[in-house]
Design a protein around this motif. Structure first.
Motif, short mmCIF file in Angstrom:
data_model
loop_
_atom_site.label_atom_id
_atom_site.label_comp_id
_atom_site.label_asym_id
_atom_site.label_seq_id
_atom_site.Cartn_x
_atom_site.Cartn_y
_atom_site.Cartn_z
N SER A 20 18.94 -75.93 -15.08
CA SER A 20 19.92 -76.58 -14.19
C SER A 20 21.22 -75.79 -14.18
O SER A 20 21.46 -74.95 -15.06
CB SER A 20 20.19 -78.01 -14.67
OG SER A 20 20.97 -77.99 -15.85
N ILE A 21 22.06 -76.07 -13.20
CA ILE A 21 23.37 -75.42 -13.15
C ILE A 21 24.15 -75.73 -14.43
O ILE A 21 24.77 -74.84 -15.02
CB ILE A 21 24.16 -75.84 -11.90
CG1 ILE A 21 23.55 -75.22 -10.64
CG2 ILE A 21 25.64 -75.44 -12.02
CD1 ILE A 21 24.22 -75.61 -9.34
N ASN A 22 24.10 -76.97 -14.87
CA ASN A 22 24.82 -77.35 -16.09
C ASN A 22 24.28 -76.62 -17.32
O ASN A 22 25.06 -76.20 -18.18
CB ASN A 22 24.76 -78.87 -16.30
CG ASN A 22 25.61 -79.61 -15.28
OD1 ASN A 22 26.53 -79.06 -14.70
ND2 ASN A 22 25.29 -80.87 -15.07
N GLN A 23 22.96 -76.47 -17.41
CA GLN A 23 22.38 -75.75 -18.55
C GLN A 23 22.79 -74.28 -18.53
O GLN A 23 23.13 -73.72 -19.57
CB GLN A 23 20.85 -75.87 -18.51
CG GLN A 23 20.33 -77.25 -18.83
CD GLN A 23 18.84 -77.38 -18.53
OE1 GLN A 23 18.32 -76.80 -17.58
NE2 GLN A 23 18.15 -78.16 -19.37
N LEU A 24 22.77 -73.68 -17.34
CA LEU A 24 23.17 -72.27 -17.22
C LEU A 24 24.65 -72.11 -17.57
O LEU A 24 25.03 -71.19 -18.29
CB LEU A 24 22.88 -71.74 -15.81
CG LEU A 24 23.30 -70.29 -15.55
CD1 LEU A 24 22.67 -69.32 -16.56
CD2 LEU A 24 22.96 -69.90 -14.12
N ALA A 25 25.47 -73.03 -17.08
CA ALA A 25 26.90 -72.97 -17.36
C ALA A 25 27.16 -73.01 -18.86
O ALA A 25 27.95 -72.22 -19.39
CB ALA A 25 27.62 -74.11 -16.65
N ALA A 27 25.01 -72.30 -21.33
CA ALA A 27 24.44 -71.13 -22.01
C ALA A 27 25.27 -69.87 -21.75
O ALA A 27 25.38 -69.01 -22.63
CB ALA A 27 23.00 -70.91 -21.55
N ALA A 28 25.84 -69.76 -20.55
CA ALA A 28 26.60 -68.55 -20.20
C ALA A 28 28.07 -68.66 -20.57
O ALA A 28 28.78 -67.65 -20.58
CB ALA A 28 26.47 -68.28 -18.69
N GLY A 29 28.55 -69.87 -20.84
CA GLY A 29 29.94 -70.04 -21.18
C GLY A 29 30.87 -69.91 -19.97
O GLY A 29 32.00 -69.45 -20.10
N THR A 50 30.91 -61.27 -16.21
CA THR A 50 30.29 -62.56 -15.89
C THR A 50 28.80 -62.36 -15.63
O THR A 50 27.98 -63.18 -16.06
CB THR A 50 30.97 -63.19 -14.65
OG1 THR A 50 32.36 -63.36 -14.94
CG2 THR A 50 30.36 -64.52 -14.30
N ILE A 51 28.45 -61.27 -14.97
CA ILE A 51 27.03 -60.98 -14.72
C ILE A 51 26.31 -60.79 -16.06
O ILE A 51 25.18 -61.25 -16.23
CB ILE A 51 26.87 -59.76 -13.80
CG1 ILE A 51 27.38 -60.12 -12.40
CG2 ILE A 51 25.43 -59.28 -13.75
CD1 ILE A 51 27.43 -58.98 -11.42
N ARG A 52 26.97 -60.15 -17.02
CA ARG A 52 26.37 -59.98 -18.36
C ARG A 52 26.07 -61.34 -18.97
O ARG A 52 25.00 -61.57 -19.52
CB ARG A 52 27.33 -59.18 -19.25
CG ARG A 52 27.06 -59.28 -20.75
CD ARG A 52 25.71 -58.79 -21.20
NE ARG A 52 25.61 -57.37 -21.05
CZ ARG A 52 24.45 -56.72 -21.12
NH1 ARG A 52 23.33 -57.35 -21.31
NH2 ARG A 52 24.41 -55.42 -20.98
N LYS A 53 27.01 -62.28 -18.88
CA LYS A 53 26.81 -63.62 -19.44
C LYS A 53 25.64 -64.33 -18.75
O LYS A 53 24.82 -64.97 -19.42
CB LYS A 53 28.08 -64.46 -19.29
CG LYS A 53 29.23 -64.01 -20.15
CD LYS A 53 30.47 -64.84 -19.85
CE LYS A 53 31.68 -64.38 -20.63
NZ LYS A 53 32.87 -65.19 -20.30
N LEU A 54 25.57 -64.21 -17.43
CA LEU A 54 24.48 -64.85 -16.69
C LEU A 54 23.14 -64.22 -17.06
O LEU A 54 22.15 -64.93 -17.26
CB LEU A 54 24.73 -64.73 -15.18
CG LEU A 54 25.90 -65.54 -14.63
CD1 LEU A 54 26.22 -65.11 -13.20
CD2 LEU A 54 25.60 -67.03 -14.69
N ALA A 55 23.10 -62.89 -17.14
CA ALA A 55 21.86 -62.19 -17.49
C ALA A 55 21.38 -62.60 -18.88
O ALA A 55 20.19 -62.89 -19.08
CB ALA A 55 22.06 -60.68 -17.42
N ASP A 56 22.30 -62.64 -19.83
CA ASP A 56 21.93 -63.04 -21.20
C ASP A 56 21.44 -64.49 -21.22
O ASP A 56 20.44 -64.80 -21.87
CB ASP A 56 23.12 -62.87 -22.15
CG ASP A 56 23.44 -61.41 -22.44
OD1 ASP A 56 22.64 -60.52 -22.08
OD2 ASP A 56 24.51 -61.16 -23.02
N ALA A 57 22.13 -65.37 -20.50
CA ALA A 57 21.76 -66.79 -20.51
C ALA A 57 20.40 -67.02 -19.85
O ALA A 57 19.66 -67.91 -20.26
CB ALA A 57 22.83 -67.62 -19.79
#
Length: 146
Positions: A20-25, A27-29, A50-57
């Motif tokens: 979910s968007i909330n779960q990704l948010a 996990a990515a901080g 930010t892309i790094r955080k999204l990729a890691d999450a």
């Protein structure tokens, strides 16, 4: 940086991972509203950090997300592997390669960085370097001395 398809790509990726968007948010901080704006095309392409955080999450390769965002070329040439954009001149590529190949030991607060830290720093520097080069190329010529 504009790339309207990045938001669609992010949403498709998130849905494939059943996140979910909330779960990704979480996990990515980053905020869920920021993710929503990206996915809906209301915000431009995020910065490399930010892309790094999204990729890691999302457990996806950072380089692939950077390609989708338009920071990296999509072909298999050496320039694409180095992460240089289409508009970069051979001099730009040489400058960037020289910057990355300087072989001093990287440290933070007197502690040597491990390979993962170095990779993350290199990824962020790659995005910032090309973003700055592109911005510099858009500046009008100086009118000094005329």
């Amino acid at each position: 940086m504009e790339n309207p398809s990045f938001g669609k790509y992010l949403k498709q990726l998130r849905e494939q991972k059943e996140v979910s968007i909330n779960q990704l948010a979480e996990a990515a901080g980053i905020s869920n509203s920021q993710i929503s704006r990206i996915e809906n095309g209301l915000r431009g392409v995020p910065k490399p950090a930010t892309i790094r955080k999204l990729a890691d999450a999302l457990s996806v390769p950072y380089a692939e997300m950077m390609k989708q965002a338009g920071y990296l070329e999509h072909d298999a040439s050496e320039e694409a592997a180095a992460g240089s954009p289409d508009w970069a001149s051979s001099r730009d590529r040489r400058d960037f390669k020289k910057m990355l190949e300087e072989d001093g030991e990287l440290m933070f607060d007197g502690i040597p960085l491990d390979e993962d830290d170095k990779r993350r720093i290199r990824d962020v520097l790659t995005g910032l370097f090309w973003e700055a080069k592109q911005m510099n190329k858009r500046k009008p010529p100086s009118t000094k001395g005329k």
